[in-house]
Design a protein around this motif. Sequence first.
Motif, PDB file in Angstrom:
ATOM      1  N   ALA A  23       0.851  -1.188   0.000  1.00 25.53           N
ATOM      2  CA  ALA A  23       0.000   0.000   0.000  1.00 25.53           C
ATOM      3  C   ALA A  23       0.886   1.237   0.000  1.00 25.53           C
ATOM      4  CB  ALA A  23      -0.930   0.007   1.221  1.00 25.53           C
ATOM      5  N   SER A  24       0.280   2.365  -0.322  1.00 28.96           N
ATOM      6  CA  SER A  24       1.006   3.627  -0.428  1.00 28.96           C
ATOM      7  C   SER A  24       1.435   4.155   0.931  1.00 28.96           C
ATOM      8  CB  SER A  24       0.111   4.655  -1.126  1.00 28.96           C
ATOM      9  OG  SER A  24       0.683   5.939  -1.091  1.00 28.96           O
ATOM     10  N   THR A  25       2.582   4.797   0.968  1.00 30.41           N
ATOM     11  CA  THR A  25       3.021   5.479   2.189  1.00 30.41           C
ATOM     12  C   THR A  25       2.080   6.613   2.567  1.00 30.41           C
ATOM     13  OG1 THR A  25       4.429   7.021   0.942  1.00 30.41           O
ATOM     14  CG2 THR A  25       5.447   4.969   1.696  1.00 30.41           C
ATOM     15  N   ARG A  26       1.299   7.096   1.610  1.00 36.51           N
ATOM     16  CA  ARG A  26       0.411   8.242   1.858  1.00 36.51           C
ATOM     17  C   ARG A  26      -0.718   7.922   2.827  1.00 36.51           C
ATOM     18  NH1 ARG A  26      -0.494  12.209   1.955  1.00 36.51           N
ATOM     19  NH2 ARG A  26      -1.788  13.046   0.294  1.00 36.51           N
ATOM     20  N   PHE A  27      -0.880   6.653   3.182  1.00 38.96           N
ATOM     21  CA  PHE A  27      -1.945   6.303   4.119  1.00 38.96           C
ATOM     22  C   PHE A  27      -1.587   6.600   5.569  1.00 38.96           C
ATOM     23  CE2 PHE A  27      -3.451   3.640   0.564  1.00 38.96           C
ATOM     24  CZ  PHE A  27      -4.775   4.068   0.524  1.00 38.96           C
ATOM     25  N   THR A  28      -0.318   6.893   5.855  1.00 41.80           N
ATOM     26  CA  THR A  28       0.048   7.217   7.238  1.00 41.80           C
ATOM     27  C   THR A  28      -0.436   8.629   7.540  1.00 41.80           C
ATOM     28  OG1 THR A  28       1.994   5.813   7.071  1.00 41.80           O
ATOM     29  CG2 THR A  28       1.926   7.347   8.916  1.00 41.80           C
ATOM     30  N   ASP A  29      -1.618   8.693   8.078  1.00 39.67           N
ATOM     31  CA  ASP A  29      -2.324   9.963   8.254  1.00 39.67           C
ATOM     32  C   ASP A  29      -3.460   9.731   9.235  1.00 39.67           C
ATOM     33  OD1 ASP A  29      -3.138  12.763   6.930  1.00 39.67           O
ATOM     34  OD2 ASP A  29      -4.941  11.539   7.053  1.00 39.67           O
ATOM     35  N   GLY A  30      -3.671  10.687  10.131  1.00 33.78           N
ATOM     36  CA  GLY A  30      -4.725  10.527  11.124  1.00 33.78           C
ATOM     37  C   GLY A  30      -6.090  10.337  10.515  1.00 33.78           C
ATOM     38  N   GLY A  31      -6.394  11.122   9.468  1.00 28.87           N
ATOM     39  CA  GLY A  31      -7.685  10.990   8.818  1.00 28.87           C
ATOM     40  C   GLY A  31      -7.855   9.637   8.165  1.00 28.87           C
ATOM     41  N   GLU A  32      -6.819   9.165   7.463  1.00 27.26           N
ATOM     42  CA  GLU A  32      -6.891   7.874   6.791  1.00 27.26           C
ATOM     43  C   GLU A  32      -6.973   6.721   7.785  1.00 27.26           C
ATOM     44  OE1 GLU A  32      -7.218   7.252   3.574  1.00 27.26           O
ATOM     45  OE2 GLU A  32      -7.184   9.370   3.040  1.00 27.26           O
ATOM     46  N   PHE A  33      -6.379   6.892   8.951  1.00 24.17           N
ATOM     47  CA  PHE A  33      -6.433   5.858   9.982  1.00 24.17           C
ATOM     48  C   PHE A  33      -7.743   5.912  10.779  1.00 24.17           C
ATOM     49  CE2 PHE A  33      -1.625   4.875  10.807  1.00 24.17           C
ATOM     50  CZ  PHE A  33      -1.492   4.485   9.489  1.00 24.17           C
TER      51      PHE A  33
ATOM     52  N   PRO B 124       0.687   8.556  13.744  1.00 21.39           N
ATOM     53  CA  PRO B 124      -0.316   9.629  13.733  1.00 21.39           C
ATOM     54  C   PRO B 124      -0.941   9.805  15.120  1.00 21.39           C
ATOM     55  CG  PRO B 124      -0.602   8.192  11.836  1.00 21.39           C
ATOM     56  CD  PRO B 124       0.392   7.515  12.736  1.00 21.39           C
ATOM     57  N   MET B 125      -0.952  11.040  15.581  1.00 26.10           N
ATOM     58  CA  MET B 125      -1.425  11.332  16.932  1.00 26.10           C
ATOM     59  C   MET B 125      -2.849  11.880  16.864  1.00 26.10           C
ATOM     60  SD  MET B 125       1.990  13.127  18.414  1.00 26.10           S
ATOM     61  CE  MET B 125       1.109  13.721  19.854  1.00 26.10           C
ATOM     62  N   GLY B 126      -3.793  11.061  17.272  1.00 25.19           N
ATOM     63  CA  GLY B 126      -5.173  11.471  17.338  1.00 25.19           C
ATOM     64  C   GLY B 126      -5.541  11.928  18.734  1.00 25.19           C
ATOM     65  N   LEU B 127      -6.814  11.800  19.065  1.00 25.39           N
ATOM     66  CA  LEU B 127      -7.306  12.307  20.346  1.00 25.39           C
ATOM     67  C   LEU B 127      -6.706  11.601  21.561  1.00 25.39           C
ATOM     68  CD1 LEU B 127     -11.023  12.786  19.312  1.00 25.39           C
ATOM     69  CD2 LEU B 127      -9.344  14.588  19.723  1.00 25.39           C
ATOM     70  N   PRO B 128      -6.632  10.271  21.600  1.00 25.16           N
ATOM     71  CA  PRO B 128      -6.077   9.641  22.800  1.00 25.16           C
ATOM     72  C   PRO B 128      -4.647  10.068  23.094  1.00 25.16           C
ATOM     73  CG  PRO B 128      -7.247   8.027  21.479  1.00 25.16           C
ATOM     74  CD  PRO B 128      -7.144   9.269  20.642  1.00 25.16           C
ATOM     75  N   GLU B 129      -3.880  10.366  22.021  1.00 25.69           N
ATOM     76  CA  GLU B 129      -2.485  10.769  22.211  1.00 25.69           C
ATOM     77  C   GLU B 129      -2.360  12.187  22.763  1.00 25.69           C
ATOM     78  OE1 GLU B 129      -2.734   7.247  20.173  1.00 25.69           O
ATOM     79  OE2 GLU B 129      -3.571   9.111  19.372  1.00 25.69           O
ATOM     80  N   LEU B 130      -3.461  12.902  22.821  1.00 24.82           N
ATOM     81  CA  LEU B 130      -3.467  14.243  23.414  1.00 24.82           C
ATOM     82  C   LEU B 130      -3.963  14.210  24.855  1.00 24.82           C
ATOM     83  CD1 LEU B 130      -4.668  16.399  20.411  1.00 24.82           C
ATOM     84  CD2 LEU B 130      -2.481  16.573  21.594  1.00 24.82           C
ATOM     85  N   THR B 131      -3.924  13.038  25.443  1.00 23.87           N
ATOM     86  CA  THR B 131      -4.285  12.903  26.848  1.00 23.87           C
ATOM     87  C   THR B 131      -3.163  12.249  27.620  1.00 23.87           C
ATOM     88  OG1 THR B 131      -5.307  10.712  26.574  1.00 23.87           O
ATOM     89  CG2 THR B 131      -6.738  12.631  26.273  1.00 23.87           C
ATOM     90  N   SER B 132      -3.197  12.484  28.919  1.00 24.35           N
ATOM     91  CA  SER B 132      -2.384  11.733  29.871  1.00 24.35           C
ATOM     92  C   SER B 132      -3.373  10.914  30.685  1.00 24.35           C
ATOM     93  CB  SER B 132      -1.587  12.695  30.746  1.00 24.35           C
ATOM     94  OG  SER B 132      -0.777  11.980  31.658  1.00 24.35           O
TER      95      SER B 132
ATOM     96  N   ILE C  19      -2.751  15.644  15.100  1.00 24.02           N
ATOM     97  CA  ILE C  19      -1.971  16.772  15.581  1.00 24.02           C
ATOM     98  C   ILE C  19      -0.546  16.710  15.037  1.00 24.02           C
ATOM     99  CG2 ILE C  19      -1.044  15.705  17.679  1.00 24.02           C
ATOM    100  CD1 ILE C  19      -2.637  19.185  17.590  1.00 24.02           C
ATOM    101  N   GLY C  20      -0.150  15.551  14.561  1.00 26.36           N
ATOM    102  CA  GLY C  20       1.189  15.349  14.025  1.00 26.36           C
ATOM    103  C   GLY C  20       1.457  13.865  13.930  1.00 26.36           C
ATOM    104  N   ILE C  21       2.582  13.517  13.332  1.00 21.42           N
ATOM    105  CA  ILE C  21       2.983  12.116  13.229  1.00 21.42           C
ATOM    106  C   ILE C  21       4.293  11.965  13.998  1.00 21.42           C
ATOM    107  CG2 ILE C  21       3.654  10.241  11.686  1.00 21.42           C
ATOM    108  CD1 ILE C  21       1.841  11.494   9.568  1.00 21.42           C
ATOM    109  N   SER C  22       4.205  11.310  15.122  1.00 20.72           N
ATOM    110  CA  SER C  22       5.355  11.185  16.010  1.00 20.72           C
ATOM    111  C   SER C  22       6.281  10.078  15.534  1.00 20.72           C
ATOM    112  CB  SER C  22       4.890  10.877  17.434  1.00 20.72           C
ATOM    113  OG  SER C  22       5.988  10.542  18.258  1.00 20.72           O
TER     114      SER C  22
END
Length: 418
Positions: free
Chosen positions: A369-379, A397-405, A385-388
């Motif tokens: 598959a394409s590398t272009r799939f590494t994306d929060g929306g595609e996942f 890809p950092m979605g909502l859970p990754e913005l929590t502690s 917020i970014g790709i760590s």
Amino acid sequence: MTEAEQFLDVARRAKDAAAELAPLPRSVKDAALRVLADALVERSAEIVAANAEDVARARENGTSAAMIDRLRLDEDRIAAIADAVRHVAGLPDPVGEVVRGSVLPNGLELRQIRVPLGVVGIIYEGRPNVTVDAAALCLKSGNVALLRGSSSAYSSNTALVEIMRDALRGTGVPAEAVQLVPGTSRESVQHLMKARGLVDVLIPRGGASLINSVVENSVVPVIETGVGVCHVYVDAEADLDMALSILLNSKTQRCSVCNAAETLLVHRDAAPGFLPRALAALAEAGVTVHGDKRVAEYSADVVPATEEDWATEYLSLDIAAAVVDGLEDAVAHIRRYGSGHTDAIITRSQPAARRFVSLVDSAAVVVNASTRFTDGGEFGFGAEIGISTQKLHARGPMGLPELTSTKYVVTGDGHIRA
């Protein structure tokens, strides 16, 4: 007020807003996000006008076409940004989620629950859509967004933040939950990096120099979103039609983003059947190939690759290419030059795919598959917020859970420790 005093005022208001935002229920946050999305569309003419100022300055400064593409906003892109905000509003709220829980032998009830990080500082370059994506994800996860975009997008970011703040008034979400860092100087970035105690975490999004500067100089904890030196490896047992389609999509679908392919590796057994077709197709798409000697044998248009090329994130219609003797050599190349972002293998061999996945230590390893799939929306995470590319706190890809502690909630009935 000096710029430093202005920053401290903004940061203190952000800290206060974080305490007000954190306990808000999902219904309030979701309603506010939908109001915000509608406001972006309704006031899109203001955004386009402000963005035109940034684009005009970029052209005057000789900015590349690829970087101008990252900068440009039009009504269709604004509508897509607003749709992404609505999508975030519809996602599950991570705040309050029980990560684990149990009743201890002494009868105490123990729960580990997700909580907001607090004040999230985002330092980013070029793309003004990040201003909205970051704000939406922070609001949904109960965090305040303290935004420091690049000076190249200052007019666009100022308009976007003003519209979002106006939209939040009266929703129950404090307008101070979305703020721009004052100023466009390097000192304003320094203020943000030194704001330990007022800013809880920094997330840099941009090129290697920006990210390295933040990681090396910040006293505020940093989540590193690394550059994308992404590889496509065409294995000896690859379906060559599939490989060509994936390569072109990975490189040309949008070349100015971090999940675009920057290096092509081809097994020596696949090279005779694949490289003539691939080089012709890349040339037709306007891609300059920086290849090793074995790649250059298949086309006079190949530019000799330098050592620097193998570790370069081009963000343009350029790609490095090499012929390798086997999967292990491909993996060794990726380990030496890759950035730990996304690396793909194209193969019909399940053993080869499994071997590649087990050996490549990247945030995302892709099979066929394409590398272009590494994306929060595609996942399915919403606008990330970014790709760590680091390994602590978050990776990929950092979605909502990754913005929590998390915090522990311990409930007893008069329990005391012996």
